[in-house]
Each structure stands twice: as C-alpha cells, then as structure tokens.
Design a protein around this motif. Sequence first.
Motif, mmCIF file in Angstrom:
data_model
loop_
_atom_site.group_PDB
_atom_site.id
_atom_site.type_symbol
_atom_site.label_atom_id
_atom_site.label_comp_id
_atom_site.label_asym_id
_atom_site.label_seq_id
_atom_site.Cartn_x
_atom_site.Cartn_y
_atom_site.Cartn_z
ATOM 1 N N VAL A 66 0.844 -1.197 0.000
ATOM 2 C CA VAL A 66 0.000 0.000 0.000
ATOM 3 C C VAL A 66 0.880 1.248 0.000
ATOM 4 C CG1 VAL A 66 -1.756 -1.226 1.354
ATOM 5 C CG2 VAL A 66 -0.205 0.342 2.508
ATOM 6 N N HIS A 67 0.331 2.327 -0.560
ATOM 7 C CA HIS A 67 1.009 3.632 -0.553
ATOM 8 C C HIS A 67 0.136 4.579 0.261
ATOM 9 C CE1 HIS A 67 3.722 2.591 -4.010
ATOM 10 N NE2 HIS A 67 2.709 1.812 -4.351
ATOM 11 N N LEU A 68 0.533 4.824 1.515
ATOM 12 C CA LEU A 68 -0.315 5.691 2.357
ATOM 13 C C LEU A 68 0.124 7.160 2.322
ATOM 14 C CD1 LEU A 68 -1.359 3.408 5.349
ATOM 15 C CD2 LEU A 68 -2.322 3.631 3.062
ATOM 16 N N ARG A 69 1.193 7.455 1.527
ATOM 17 C CA ARG A 69 1.477 8.840 1.104
ATOM 18 C C ARG A 69 1.967 9.801 2.173
ATOM 19 N NH1 ARG A 69 1.626 7.163 -3.931
ATOM 20 N NH2 ARG A 69 -0.351 6.956 -4.999
ATOM 21 N N ASP A 70 2.238 9.302 3.368
ATOM 22 C CA ASP A 70 2.563 10.195 4.477
ATOM 23 C C ASP A 70 3.920 9.803 5.039
ATOM 24 O OD1 ASP A 70 2.336 11.990 6.542
ATOM 25 O OD2 ASP A 70 0.906 10.812 7.712
ATOM 26 N N PRO A 121 7.793 2.860 0.202
ATOM 27 C CA PRO A 121 8.709 3.940 0.580
ATOM 28 C C PRO A 121 8.725 5.155 -0.337
ATOM 29 C CG PRO A 121 9.934 2.230 -0.551
ATOM 30 C CD PRO A 121 8.501 1.757 -0.485
ATOM 31 N N ASN A 122 7.855 5.223 -1.365
ATOM 32 C CA ASN A 122 7.929 6.373 -2.279
ATOM 33 C C ASN A 122 7.138 7.561 -1.751
ATOM 34 O OD1 ASN A 122 5.506 4.968 -2.789
ATOM 35 N ND2 ASN A 122 5.385 5.705 -4.883
ATOM 36 N N THR A 123 7.447 7.895 -0.492
ATOM 37 C CA THR A 123 6.889 9.098 0.116
ATOM 38 C C THR A 123 7.907 10.225 -0.072
ATOM 39 O OG1 THR A 123 7.725 8.090 2.144
ATOM 40 C CG2 THR A 123 5.363 8.005 1.804
ATOM 41 N N VAL A 141 10.014 -6.467 -5.053
ATOM 42 C CA VAL A 141 10.606 -5.891 -6.260
ATOM 43 C C VAL A 141 9.510 -5.368 -7.180
ATOM 44 C CG1 VAL A 141 11.885 -6.464 -8.346
ATOM 45 C CG2 VAL A 141 12.629 -7.361 -6.147
ATOM 46 N N HIS A 142 9.660 -4.107 -7.541
ATOM 47 C CA HIS A 142 8.776 -3.502 -8.536
ATOM 48 C C HIS A 142 9.371 -3.842 -9.897
ATOM 49 C CE1 HIS A 142 6.381 0.023 -10.144
ATOM 50 N NE2 HIS A 142 7.315 -0.090 -11.056
ATOM 51 N N ALA A 143 8.728 -4.792 -10.591
ATOM 52 C CA ALA A 143 9.302 -5.327 -11.832
ATOM 53 C C ALA A 143 8.723 -4.649 -13.068
ATOM 54 C CB ALA A 143 9.077 -6.833 -11.887
ATOM 55 N N VAL A 194 -2.305 3.123 -14.586
ATOM 56 C CA VAL A 194 -1.739 2.486 -13.405
ATOM 57 C C VAL A 194 -0.451 1.808 -13.854
ATOM 58 C CG1 VAL A 194 -3.111 0.375 -13.780
ATOM 59 C CG2 VAL A 194 -2.205 0.859 -11.504
ATOM 60 N N LYS A 195 0.499 1.705 -12.923
ATOM 61 C CA LYS A 195 1.750 1.033 -13.229
ATOM 62 C C LYS A 195 1.841 -0.271 -12.456
ATOM 63 C CE LYS A 195 4.415 5.180 -14.041
ATOM 64 N NZ LYS A 195 5.625 5.908 -13.647
ATOM 65 N N PRO A 196 2.080 -1.387 -13.094
ATOM 66 C CA PRO A 196 2.035 -1.563 -14.547
ATOM 67 C C PRO A 196 0.592 -1.476 -15.059
ATOM 68 C CG PRO A 196 2.557 -3.622 -13.401
ATOM 69 C CD PRO A 196 2.443 -2.581 -12.360
ATOM 70 N N THR A 240 -2.944 -5.053 -2.852
ATOM 71 C CA THR A 240 -3.795 -4.135 -3.626
ATOM 72 C C THR A 240 -3.022 -3.098 -4.420
ATOM 73 O OG1 THR A 240 -4.033 -2.534 -1.829
ATOM 74 C CG2 THR A 240 -5.688 -4.315 -1.960
ATOM 75 N N ASP A 241 -1.749 -2.816 -4.070
ATOM 76 C CA ASP A 241 -1.071 -1.640 -4.626
ATOM 77 C C ASP A 241 -1.969 -0.405 -4.453
ATOM 78 O OD1 ASP A 241 0.788 0.011 -5.765
ATOM 79 O OD2 ASP A 241 0.606 -0.780 -7.798
ATOM 80 N N HIS A 242 -2.566 -0.313 -3.257
ATOM 81 C CA HIS A 242 -3.402 0.850 -2.906
ATOM 82 C C HIS A 242 -2.601 2.123 -3.175
ATOM 83 C CE1 HIS A 242 -6.370 3.048 -0.395
ATOM 84 N NE2 HIS A 242 -5.346 3.676 0.134
ATOM 85 N N PRO A 295 -3.631 5.764 -3.851
ATOM 86 C CA PRO A 295 -4.681 6.781 -3.996
ATOM 87 C C PRO A 295 -4.159 8.096 -4.582
ATOM 88 C CG PRO A 295 -4.009 6.562 -1.688
ATOM 89 C CD PRO A 295 -3.285 5.504 -2.446
ATOM 90 N N HIS A 296 -4.996 8.688 -5.413
ATOM 91 C CA HIS A 296 -4.752 10.039 -5.941
ATOM 92 C C HIS A 296 -6.063 10.797 -5.875
ATOM 93 C CE1 HIS A 296 -0.844 8.822 -7.546
ATOM 94 N NE2 HIS A 296 -1.415 7.737 -8.031
ATOM 95 N N ARG A 297 -5.978 12.140 -5.928
ATOM 96 C CA ARG A 297 -7.201 12.941 -5.966
ATOM 97 C C ARG A 297 -7.895 12.740 -7.314
ATOM 98 N NH1 ARG A 297 -9.316 14.201 -1.691
ATOM 99 N NH2 ARG A 297 -10.422 15.859 -2.786
ATOM 100 N N ALA A 346 -2.123 10.835 -12.833
ATOM 101 C CA ALA A 346 -1.385 10.072 -11.827
ATOM 102 C C ALA A 346 -1.738 8.591 -11.944
ATOM 103 C CB ALA A 346 -1.733 10.593 -10.443
ATOM 104 N N PRO A 347 -0.727 7.710 -11.868
ATOM 105 C CA PRO A 347 -0.993 6.273 -12.002
ATOM 106 C C PRO A 347 -1.413 5.635 -10.685
ATOM 107 C CG PRO A 347 1.378 6.629 -11.855
ATOM 108 C CD PRO A 347 0.725 7.992 -11.755
ATOM 109 N N GLY A 348 -2.427 4.807 -10.736
ATOM 110 C CA GLY A 348 -2.783 4.002 -9.567
ATOM 111 C C GLY A 348 -4.178 4.289 -9.049
HETATM 112 C C1 NCD Z 1 2.260 3.921 -7.503
HETATM 113 C C2 NCD Z 1 2.061 5.199 -6.737
HETATM 114 O O1 NCD Z 1 1.217 6.001 -7.131
HETATM 115 O O2 NCD Z 1 2.732 5.372 -5.710
HETATM 116 N N1 NCD Z 1 1.443 3.939 -8.663
HETATM 117 C C3 NCD Z 1 1.044 2.884 -9.391
HETATM 118 O O3 NCD Z 1 0.480 3.086 -10.454
HETATM 119 N N2 NCD Z 1 1.240 1.648 -8.986
HETATM 120 C C4 NCD Z 1 3.713 3.860 -7.812
HETATM 121 C C5 NCD Z 1 4.225 2.521 -8.124
HETATM 122 O O4 NCD Z 1 3.942 1.537 -7.422
HETATM 123 O O5 NCD Z 1 4.999 2.455 -9.056
#
Ligand code: NCD
Length: 406
Positions: free
Chosen positions: A19-23, A51-53, A138-140, A241-243, A268-270, A272-274, A287-289
């Motif tokens: 998950v990406h909780l963005r904080d 970790p992509n905060t 690993v993000h492949a 979304v990536k991929p 889930t690769d959660h 979130p974007h606005r 924004a992807p995802g």
């Molecule tokens: C992810 C994100 O928004 O942090 N987006 C996505 O489309 N999966 C970045 C990522 O996991 O590459």
Amino acid sequence: EEIGLDGATVIPGAIDVHVHLRDPGFPHKEDWATGTAAAACGGVTTVFDMPNTNPPTSSVAAVRDKIARAEEVAHVDFGVYGNVCDTNLDALEPMIAAGAVAFKIYMGSENTLVPAPSDDTILSALEIFGRHGLRTTVHAENQSILAGRGRRLKAAGRSDAAAHLEQHIDLAEVEAIGRVALFSRAAGAPVHIAHVSSAQSLPVLAAAKRDGTDLSCETCPHYVTLSVADGARLGDNFMRVKPPVRGPEHRAPLRRALFGGAIDVLSTDHAPHRPEEKTRPSIWDCAPGFPGVETSMRLMLTAVASGELTLGRYVEMAAEAPARLFGLAPRKGHIDVGSDADIVVLDLARHNRIDAALLHSRGNATPFHGIETIGLPVRTMVRGRTVMCEGRIVSAASGACVRGRD
Ligand code: NCD
Ligand code: ZN
Ligand code: ZN
C-alpha cells in the motif's frame, strides 16, 4: 471484548503487503489516519507501506519518522518498507534495526524520489537482506528502460507515445523478473515480485520456482477484475496504473493463477490520488494508480459467491501467505485469541454496490465505482479489539508497528 458470533463466518484479517499511504509528503492524496481507516473498513488488519513518500524511506531517520507518524493515528497494524537506492547500502542494516519490516527495490522507475538502483546495488542489497532472512519486494515494472524512446516520441509531439511504450510492457516485466530471479539465486535471498500484471510472466515465475529460486509473487484486484475495455467506461486516462491493466487475454490467466495458487499473494497496490489528478487531458499528466484496501475483500468475496474462488484459498492468498512469506507467522509462544486475534467477521450474503463517495480513502477515485458485490466484512478486530463495525471506525487509533521474525 466479548461479542456474539453465532453462525457468523470469521476469517483472519487480510495482510496487505503493498500500500502507498502517502505520508509524509502527499497528505492531499492520503495519510495514515485515512488510509488505515479504509483498510479497517476493508477487512485489512495489517498494511505494509511503500517507501515512495517524500522524503522517501531511504534512511534510518525516515524509517523512524514514518513509524512515529503511523503510531499516532493508525487504525490497523502496519509495517514500514525501506527503500534501496545507490547511496544507502550502508544504511540498510541500521534501517532493519530501526524497524523496517522489509525493503522495496524498483527495477525501473521514472519517479525521481525513488530512482532505480544499479544492478550491482541490487545484488549487494539482496546479499545483506539474505543474511537477515528478509524477503525483498521488487517492482518489476521497468518500462523506464525505454524512457529514452518515450521522451523522443513525446518531443516529436506523438500523442500515442504512451501506447508505443506499453507495446513492450510484457517483455519489460519478463526481463525484470528474470533478472531479479538471477540476483536472488546468486545472493541466496528471497524475493517477492510486486504487482504481476502480464500472463507472459506466469511461465517465467513458474520456471524460477521450479529451479528452486525463493521467489514469491502477488497480483492485485485491478489485474484480475478489469481490462483495457474498461477504459470505455472509466476513461483511458483514469485507467492509468503502473504496470498497466491489459486485455482480457491477460486477465483470465492471471485470475486463474491467483485463484489456483500459482500467484502466492493478493495485495492491492493501494495508490490513492485525488480525482482531479486522474482526469487530466493528457495521459502523461494523469497520476498512475487506484485505491484498493477498502474494496479488495468485497471483490474477492464476490468471486467466492459465484463459486469461482474458495473462501479457504482467499484466506491463504490474503492472510496466510503474506504472514508466512514476510515472517509475521508462525509466532513463537502462546497465542491468546482475546488479545492477539486479528479477525474479520463476514456477511457472505450481503449485496452491495461500491460507491467512491463512501470510501474512507482521501484519494477515492476507484475504478470499481458502481460494481455490485456480494459479501462484506462487517466487523474488523485488531489484536482482539473491534476497530470497525458496519462500515464505521468504532475505537481510538491503536495500530502498532509489526516486525518480521521474532
Ligand atoms: C504507484 C504510486 O502512485 O505510488 N502507482 C502505481 O500506479 N502503482 C507507484 C508505483 O507503485 O509504481
Ligand atoms: Zn510498483
Ligand atoms: Zn505500488
């Protein structure tokens, strides 16, 4: 806490390792309070945060800062991923000591916060994690190895540049999986492939496992539920979304592989974007995802209701396998159900419709809006305490940091 559960179906809480909780960095998209409230409402009792905060989780200080933020407000338990980059090899062991649950390696990345490390860095990092018995995610998705071509097409004003790159996305995933399987073998380190999105990856994953590589993998609800055809309903830019989500010829084999066990884990690769970040006129600016923690269990229970998926296999891919692979279970010593149980009570017969406006995530732009589901998590308990009942958060935040192994 004593509750009457006569006749109810009870399963272990889901463990979402992606998950990406963005904080810190992007609280307009999500933060630890909103993201973990969404998780609790989705039947998820543990999340592993990517970790992509901003700043990225690439140092001891960043690991400590993220854990401290989460401890204040998290509604469910959490693990914090460390990031591997070309300049932090010396920090990796101290980051483990500071509480990183696992590490993330981007094999390809267009994100300047988390640039892809060199092959030599990847191998060195895996040697370190192998010594600690830590599995590395690993993000492949390494479309960025073609980034030069993308830039040239864009500079030439080609609006179809994205489509030109995505032509090669299957091979890019196969390349990254093959490369990291080699490094995993050489370093003696377990590796987990994030968001498998291509049917072409399945034989490569199977061959690596057959050869004795300690490789596990995950896929996500969007790859087994949606296809490019959904772009007509949602807009192609929104679908980014990536991929990328592919055609039905990928969705069906991925779904079979997940439901049958060839793909180990459902995450889930959660991401979130606005809503406004998902609907810009150029796909490059979108924004992807998508958010995912609150809708994943419902979508899978719908497959259980149709007879396509067994509840036992769902529990395995959503809870047992992630716990085992990332060292959260089995725990040594005595387990007390009253104070250790992470469980979810289900209403398997509940018909419902996913509504973006009702999601707890701040970035609630879900591609599953309007989809009918059968089966709902109606109560979520974290360490024996009810945190969600009938879609509402009912107790004060008490999420705790989890560590692999004890
Ligand atoms: C992810 C994100 O928004 O942090 N987006 C996505 O489309 N999966 C970045 C990522 O996991 O590459
Ligand atoms: Zn990723
Ligand atoms: Zn991700």
